[in-house]
Motif scaffolding. Structure first.
Motif, short mmCIF file in Angstrom:
data_model
loop_
_atom_site.label_atom_id
_atom_site.label_comp_id
_atom_site.label_asym_id
_atom_site.label_seq_id
_atom_site.Cartn_x
_atom_site.Cartn_y
_atom_site.Cartn_z
N ASP A 4 5.77 1.36 -14.36
CA ASP A 4 6.44 0.06 -14.22
C ASP A 4 6.73 -0.31 -12.74
N LEU A 5 6.90 0.55 -11.83
CA LEU A 5 6.89 0.14 -10.36
C LEU A 5 5.39 -0.32 -9.91
N LEU A 6 4.30 0.31 -10.37
CA LEU A 6 2.97 -0.22 -10.09
C LEU A 6 2.89 -1.86 -10.61
N GLN A 7 3.46 -2.08 -11.81
CA GLN A 7 3.35 -3.53 -12.21
C GLN A 7 4.27 -4.51 -11.20
N LEU A 8 5.31 -3.94 -10.87
CA LEU A 8 6.08 -4.66 -9.75
C LEU A 8 5.54 -4.82 -8.47
N ILE A 9 4.63 -3.91 -8.31
CA ILE A 9 3.93 -3.91 -7.13
C ILE A 9 2.80 -4.96 -7.11
N GLU A 10 2.20 -5.12 -8.36
CA GLU A 10 1.19 -5.93 -8.34
C GLU A 10 1.66 -7.36 -8.50
N ARG A 11 2.94 -7.36 -9.30
CA ARG A 11 3.28 -8.79 -9.35
C ARG A 11 3.95 -9.20 -7.88
N GLY A 12 4.43 -8.41 -7.16
CA GLY A 12 4.76 -8.63 -5.86
C GLY A 12 3.52 -9.22 -4.98
N GLN A 40 2.88 11.44 -17.69
CA GLN A 40 3.62 10.76 -18.93
C GLN A 40 4.86 10.10 -18.17
N GLU A 41 5.35 10.32 -17.10
CA GLU A 41 6.67 9.77 -16.49
C GLU A 41 6.32 8.19 -16.69
N LYS A 42 7.50 7.54 -17.01
CA LYS A 42 7.32 6.10 -17.42
C LYS A 42 7.83 5.11 -16.32
N GLU A 43 8.65 5.62 -15.17
CA GLU A 43 9.05 4.53 -13.99
C GLU A 43 7.87 4.26 -13.38
N ALA A 44 7.17 5.47 -12.52
CA ALA A 44 6.05 4.83 -11.98
C ALA A 44 5.07 3.71 -12.52
N ASP A 63 0.87 -1.42 0.05
CA ASP A 63 0.12 -0.08 -0.06
C ASP A 63 0.76 1.34 0.06
N GLU A 64 1.95 1.53 0.83
CA GLU A 64 2.77 2.35 0.79
C GLU A 64 3.38 2.53 -0.64
N ALA A 65 3.91 1.41 -1.25
CA ALA A 65 4.66 1.65 -2.40
C ALA A 65 3.46 2.13 -3.38
N THR A 66 2.61 1.69 -3.30
CA THR A 66 1.42 2.29 -4.39
C THR A 66 1.19 3.54 -4.35
N ALA A 67 0.83 3.95 -2.99
CA ALA A 67 0.80 5.42 -2.96
C ALA A 67 1.82 6.33 -3.32
N ALA A 68 3.12 5.96 -3.03
CA ALA A 68 4.23 6.72 -3.61
C ALA A 68 4.47 6.84 -5.11
N ALA A 69 3.97 5.68 -5.70
CA ALA A 69 3.93 5.71 -7.25
C ALA A 69 2.99 6.42 -7.73
N LYS A 70 1.64 6.73 -7.08
CA LYS A 70 0.82 7.22 -7.64
C LYS A 70 0.85 8.75 -7.63
N GLN A 71 1.74 9.13 -6.53
CA GLN A 71 2.08 10.62 -6.31
C GLN A 71 2.68 11.02 -7.49
N VAL A 72 3.55 10.39 -8.29
CA VAL A 72 4.22 10.67 -9.28
C VAL A 72 3.30 10.79 -10.57
N ILE A 73 2.52 9.82 -10.67
CA ILE A 73 1.45 9.63 -11.76
C ILE A 73 0.46 10.61 -11.84
N ALA A 74 0.07 11.20 -10.44
CA ALA A 74 -1.01 12.13 -10.56
C ALA A 74 -0.38 13.58 -10.85
N LYS A 75 1.03 13.43 -10.61
CA LYS A 75 1.60 14.96 -10.99
C LYS A 75 2.21 14.97 -12.38
N PHE A 76 2.67 13.75 -12.64
CA PHE A 76 3.36 13.71 -14.14
C PHE A 76 2.97 12.34 -14.72
#
Length: 192
Positions: free
Chosen positions: A100-108, A94-98, A79-92
Motif C-alpha cells: 500500500d505504501l508503494l502505491q502511495l509512493i507511485e501516486r506521489g 505477505q505483509e500488506k502495509e508495504a 527513493d528513500e520511501a521506496t527502499a524502506a518499503a521494499k525492506q519489508v516486502i523482501a523479508k515479509f
C-alpha cells in the motif's frame, strides 16, 4: 535424573535463545526436549514463546521500516520511501502495509511529475506555444481524465490560440486597409 537434568538444561538454553531471538537454536532445544519427553508442557510453552517472539519481531521490523517509509513519503523523498518499503516486502512478502505504501509512493511521484508538467505547460502558454502546452496537458489527461488543472490549461490554451488567430486576421485586414488608403504622405487616420 539425567533426563530431567538434560531437560532443565535445554529449557534454560531454549529460554536464553528466545530472549536473544535466536529462533532456530531455540526450536532445536525444544525439539530435543520433545524427543526426551514427548508430552512435555515445557515444549508447548517454549513453542508458544517462539511463535510470540517471532511475531513480535516481525511486527517491530514491519513497524520500523514502514515508519522509515512514511517519513520520506511525506517529504516527497520517493527513493528513500521506496527502499524502506521494499525492506519489508523482501523479508515479509505477505505483509500488506508495504505494498500500500508503494502505491502511495507511485501516486506521489506521478502527482509531482504532473505538477512539473503543468508548470512547464503554463510557461509554454505564456510563451505563446499553445500546441506544446495543449500536448503537455493532454499527456496528463491521458492518465487522469478528470484532472481539473490540465482541463483548465487546455481551455486556456485553446482560447489564447483562437484569440491570437482572430487578432492576426484583424491585423491583416487593418494592414490591407492602411495600404489601400496610403497616398505616400503622413496621415494620422491611416496610422490609427
Amino acid at each position: 535424573l539425567q533426563v530431567q537434568a538434560r531437560i532443565a538444561d535445554l529449557e534454560g538454553q531454549g529460554a536464553a535463545h528466545i530472549e536473544n531471538r535466536r529462533w532456530p537454536e531455540a526450536t532445536k532445544a525444544f525439539d530435543e526436549i520433545e524427543s526426551l519427553s514427548p508430552q512435555s508442557e515445557i515444549v508447548k510453552r517454549g513453542r508458544t514463546d517462539i511463535e510470540a517472539g517471532m511475531l513480535e519481531e516481525q511486527n517491530q521490523f514491519v513497524g520500523y521500516w514502514t515508519g522509515q517509509a512514511r517519513a520520506p513519503l511525506d517529504a516527497a523523498r520517493w527513493d528513500e520511501a521506496t527502499a524502506a518499503a521494499k525492506q519489508v516486502i523482501a523479508k515479509f512478502p505477505q505483509e500488506k502495509e508495504a505494498p500500500d505504501l508503494l502505491q502511495l509512493i507511485e501516486r506521489g511521484r506521478a502527482a509531482e511529475s504532473d505538477k512539473a508538467t503543468l508548470a512547464a505547460a503554463r510557461v509554454q502558454l505564456d510563451q505563446r506555444k499553445w500546441d506544446e502546452a495543449i500536448a503537455s496537458a493532454n499527456l496528463i489527461l491521458s492518465k487522469r481524465p478528470d484532472d481539473e488543472n490540465a482541463k483548465a490549461l487546455v481551455t486556456d490554451a485553446n482560447a489564447a490560440k483562437e484569440k491570437a488567430a482572430a487578432d492576426m486576421a484583424k491585423a491583416k485586414t487593418l494592414l490591407q486597409q492602411a495600404r489601400h488608403l496610403d497616398k505616400g504622405q503622413f496621415d494620422q487616420g491611416i496610422l490609427d
